[in-house]
Design an enzyme around this catalytic site. Structure first.
Site, PDB file in Angstrom:
ATOM      1  N   LYS A 216      41.949  44.198  59.429  1.00 39.13           N
ATOM      2  CA  LYS A 216      40.660  43.548  59.171  1.00 39.13           C
ATOM      3  C   LYS A 216      39.922  43.325  60.490  1.00 39.13           C
ATOM      4  O   LYS A 216      39.396  44.275  61.023  1.00 39.13           O
ATOM      5  CB  LYS A 216      40.879  42.297  58.335  1.00 39.13           C
ATOM      6  CG  LYS A 216      40.901  42.702  56.852  1.00 39.13           C
ATOM      7  CD  LYS A 216      42.040  42.295  56.053  1.00 39.13           C
ATOM      8  CE  LYS A 216      42.025  43.034  54.717  1.00 39.13           C
ATOM      9  NZ  LYS A 216      43.105  42.632  53.845  1.00 39.13           N
TER      10      LYS A 216
ATOM     11  N   GLU B 242      47.163  31.955  51.400  1.00 38.13           N
ATOM     12  CA  GLU B 242      46.423  32.717  52.394  1.00 38.13           C
ATOM     13  C   GLU B 242      45.790  31.721  53.351  1.00 38.13           C
ATOM     14  O   GLU B 242      45.545  30.570  52.968  1.00 38.13           O
ATOM     15  CB  GLU B 242      45.339  33.573  51.703  1.00 38.13           C
ATOM     16  CG  GLU B 242      45.964  34.666  50.864  1.00 38.13           C
ATOM     17  CD  GLU B 242      44.959  35.554  50.122  1.00 38.13           C
ATOM     18  OE1 GLU B 242      43.775  35.578  50.493  1.00 38.13           O
ATOM     19  OE2 GLU B 242      45.391  36.229  49.176  1.00 38.13           O
TER      20      GLU B 242
ATOM     21  N   SER C 107      40.844  35.845  50.511  1.00 34.37           N
ATOM     22  CA  SER C 107      40.125  37.098  50.698  1.00 34.37           C
ATOM     23  C   SER C 107      38.941  37.269  49.760  1.00 34.37           C
ATOM     24  O   SER C 107      37.972  37.936  50.113  1.00 34.37           O
ATOM     25  CB  SER C 107      41.087  38.278  50.552  1.00 34.37           C
ATOM     26  OG  SER C 107      41.675  38.283  49.262  1.00 34.37           O
TER      27      SER C 107
ATOM     28  N   HIS D 215      46.633  37.125  47.182  1.00 30.97           N
ATOM     29  CA  HIS D 215      46.464  38.577  47.128  1.00 30.97           C
ATOM     30  C   HIS D 215      47.530  39.249  46.252  1.00 30.97           C
ATOM     31  O   HIS D 215      48.658  38.780  46.161  1.00 30.97           O
ATOM     32  CB  HIS D 215      46.583  39.094  48.564  1.00 30.97           C
ATOM     33  CG  HIS D 215      46.179  40.509  48.767  1.00 30.97           C
ATOM     34  ND1 HIS D 215      47.093  41.530  48.811  1.00 30.97           N
ATOM     35  CD2 HIS D 215      44.958  41.075  48.969  1.00 30.97           C
ATOM     36  CE1 HIS D 215      46.460  42.662  49.042  1.00 30.97           C
ATOM     37  NE2 HIS D 215      45.160  42.422  49.144  1.00 30.97           N
TER      38      HIS D 215
ATOM     39  N   ASP E  35      49.658  33.996  54.742  1.00 36.56           N
ATOM     40  CA  ASP E  35      49.135  35.353  54.896  1.00 36.56           C
ATOM     41  C   ASP E  35      47.761  35.195  55.540  1.00 36.56           C
ATOM     42  O   ASP E  35      46.812  34.749  54.898  1.00 36.56           O
ATOM     43  CB  ASP E  35      49.041  36.021  53.513  1.00 36.56           C
ATOM     44  CG  ASP E  35      48.344  37.380  53.556  1.00 36.56           C
ATOM     45  OD1 ASP E  35      47.618  37.665  54.527  1.00 36.56           O
ATOM     46  OD2 ASP E  35      48.512  38.149  52.589  1.00 36.56           O
TER      47      ASP E  35
ATOM     48  N   HIS F  91      42.839  37.625  56.782  1.00 35.86           N
ATOM     49  CA  HIS F  91      41.412  37.487  57.080  1.00 35.86           C
ATOM     50  C   HIS F  91      41.121  36.476  58.186  1.00 35.86           C
ATOM     51  O   HIS F  91      39.987  36.378  58.639  1.00 35.86           O
ATOM     52  CB  HIS F  91      40.633  37.123  55.814  1.00 35.86           C
ATOM     53  CG  HIS F  91      40.503  38.276  54.871  1.00 35.86           C
ATOM     54  ND1 HIS F  91      39.513  39.218  54.976  1.00 35.86           N
ATOM     55  CD2 HIS F  91      41.283  38.671  53.834  1.00 35.86           C
ATOM     56  CE1 HIS F  91      39.662  40.136  54.038  1.00 35.86           C
ATOM     57  NE2 HIS F  91      40.735  39.816  53.326  1.00 35.86           N
TER      58      HIS F  91
ATOM     59  N   ASN G 230      35.617  44.646  56.144  1.00 37.00           N
ATOM     60  CA  ASN G 230      36.401  43.578  56.768  1.00 37.00           C
ATOM     61  C   ASN G 230      36.527  43.768  58.282  1.00 37.00           C
ATOM     62  O   ASN G 230      37.294  43.074  58.933  1.00 37.00           O
ATOM     63  CB  ASN G 230      37.812  43.544  56.171  1.00 37.00           C
ATOM     64  CG  ASN G 230      37.785  43.338  54.669  1.00 37.00           C
ATOM     65  OD1 ASN G 230      37.024  42.517  54.165  1.00 37.00           O
ATOM     66  ND2 ASN G 230      38.605  44.087  53.951  1.00 37.00           N
TER      67      ASN G 230
HETATM   68  C1  LIG Z   1      43.893  42.986  52.842  1.00 34.83           C
HETATM   69  C2  LIG Z   1      44.958  42.008  52.540  1.00 34.83           C
HETATM   70  C3  LIG Z   1      46.305  42.389  52.491  1.00 34.83           C
HETATM   71  C4  LIG Z   1      46.723  43.821  52.608  1.00 34.83           C
HETATM   72  O1  LIG Z   1      46.587  44.272  53.913  1.00 34.83           O
HETATM   73  P1  LIG Z   1      46.447  45.844  54.170  1.00 34.83           P
HETATM   74  O2  LIG Z   1      46.670  45.976  55.623  1.00 34.83           O
HETATM   75  O3  LIG Z   1      45.089  46.231  53.721  1.00 34.83           O
HETATM   76  O4  LIG Z   1      47.516  46.496  53.347  1.00 34.83           O
HETATM   77  C5  LIG Z   1      47.255  41.417  52.299  1.00 34.83           C
HETATM   78  N1  LIG Z   1      46.895  40.123  52.113  1.00 34.83           N
HETATM   79  C6  LIG Z   1      45.614  39.735  52.131  1.00 34.83           C
HETATM   80  C7  LIG Z   1      45.286  38.304  51.940  1.00 34.83           C
HETATM   81  C8  LIG Z   1      44.605  40.661  52.331  1.00 34.83           C
HETATM   82  O5  LIG Z   1      43.336  40.286  52.320  1.00 34.83           O
END
Ligand SMILES: *Cc1c(COP(=O)(O)O)cnc(C)c1O
Length: 391
Positions: free
Chosen positions: A239, A176, A180, A133, A205, A208, A47
């Site tokens: 990421k 999101e 992801s 997620h 969220d 990405h 990522n």
């Molecule tokens: C990777 C991810 C997370 C978690 O983030 P980390 O920093 O790896 O703990 C949370 N939400 C989504 C959508 C993700 O892709």
């Protein structure tokens, strides 16, 4: 104490269903190509979209901060763990995202666990996209609010759930920005309109999206031009920023309240200063080297076109996440193994990360891949597709 044999049996059961997971240790730094199982392979599973985890200025910032402030922060943020790199990063993030304030968390997973139960409590209602997620799902369980999932990206379903509310209760719609595991975008403009119409709040969220989406890499909110209608959101530093940790950006009252009540913020040691400094440096690079984003999208287009030409069954992706659907978990695993034997590292994603029957190979391209590497990966893929008859 539970007998240790129980776990052996449980592992055997996972293995029988092709759902056993094992660690896959790299023997080098991450990057477009890595050392794995004793040889060099093309990595299409990271990522680190912009290659920032190994960017000289980002690395330099981490080293300098370590020399200046040490390795650990020494305490939680509220005790004595707020060091200059933390304050600087929060200021930089707020400016980057165009909000009043920002608040750091130890990881994206932790951020969701903290933020969501703070935003909505007992008596409230959470509507979350089915493909959110695991950290979002866990956070919804942790909050005392009622929790429903809606069909992926389906605004009609959201509206029918909003209509069905008996009382005018606080409602949080969670999605999101960039999904992801599918790489598609949330229908954010429609979700925001619904939220406005029905008195709900949208929580994005943008793990990405941050760093790669939108004209200047601010994320999915910028991509849709919704900065004024989405006053706060969450994202990660782990990421495209190539670092570690996560953040909430939004109005200062919200941030100040989080500082007071959000347990994963209050009761965890502050991020290492090196990590905070590296993240600030990464934000600077994103502004100073837009060509990285341009290269990312050029590479993404080349790989996407190649997958299409091979007849791959793709998710409706609109990002550098390019999954090809296989379906069966065992078939996905052996597909990934065969790709690896041809020098291409791309992970099979199986339940429970994705719904049953939707196992896939999730490719991610970065700005750092060369045209040759992308073409080589497509050649390997052509061979595996021919051999397996899959896709
Ligand atoms: C990777 C991810 C997370 C978690 O983030 P980390 O920093 O790896 O703990 C949370 N939400 C989504 C959508 C993700 O892709």
């Amino acid at each position: 104490m539970v007998g240790i044999n129980v776990f052996r049996e449980k592992l055997q059961q996972l293995s029988a269903r092709s759902l056993l997971r094992t660690l896959a240790p790299l023997e080098s730094a991450t990057g477009a190509n890595v050392q794995y199982r004793g040889r060099e392979v093309i990595l299409l599973s990271s990522n680190d979209y912009l290659g920032l985890s190994n960017h000289p200025e980002v690395v330099r910032a981490a080293i300098t901060a370590t020399e200046q402030y040490g390795v650990g922060s020494g305490a939680s943020r509220l005790v004595s763990g707020t060091l200059p790199p933390h304050t600087h990063l929060e200021t930089t993030l707020a400016r980057f995202k165009g909000t009043e304030a920002a608040l750091l968390f130890g990881a994206g997973y932790i951020a969701n666990l903290g933020i969501i139960p703070t935003l909505i409590e007992s008596g409230g209602l959470i509507l979350a996209d089915r493909l959110c997620h695991a950290s979002v799902i866990d956070a919804c369980r942790l909050s005392r609010a009622d929790f429903r999932v809606f069909r992926h990206g389906d605004c009609n379903h959201v509206e029918s759930l909003l209509r069905r509310r008996t009382t005018d209760r606080p409602t949080l719609i969670i999605t999101e920005g960039v999904f992801s595991m599918d790489g598609d975008l949330a229908p954010l403009p429609d979700l925001v309109s619904l939220a406005e119409r029905y008195g709900a709040t949208v929580y994005v969220d943008d793990a990405h999206g941050t760093g790669i989406m939108g004209a200047t890499g601010r994320g999915t909110v910028e991509h849709f031009g919704l900065e004024r209608r989405i006053p706060f959101h969450m994202g990660t530093l782990s990421k495209a920023l190539g670092s570690h940790g996560a953040f909430l950006v939004g109005p200062k009252d919200l941030v100040q309240y989080m500082i007071n009540v959000t347990r994963p913020f209050m009761f965890a040691t502050a991020l290492p200063p090196a990590v905070a400094a590296a993240s600030s440096a990464a934000l600077t690079v994103i502004d100073q080297e837009p060509e990285r984003r341009a290269r990312l999208w050029t590479n993404r287009q080349r790989f996407f076109d190649g997958l299409k030409n091979l007849g791959c069954r793709l998710t409706p992706t609109a990002s550098p996440i390019l999954p090809i659907l296989i379906g069966d978990a065992a078939a996905a695993s052996s597909f990934a193994e065969r790709l690896l034997s041809l020098g291409v590292y791309a992970t099979a994603i199986r339940p429970p990360t994705v719904p049953d029957g939707t196992s896939r190979i999730r490719f991610t391209v970065t700005s750092e891949h060369t045209t040759d590497q992308i073409d080589e990966a497509l050649d390997a893929l052509r061979i595996v597709i021919r051999e397996t008859g899959l896709v």
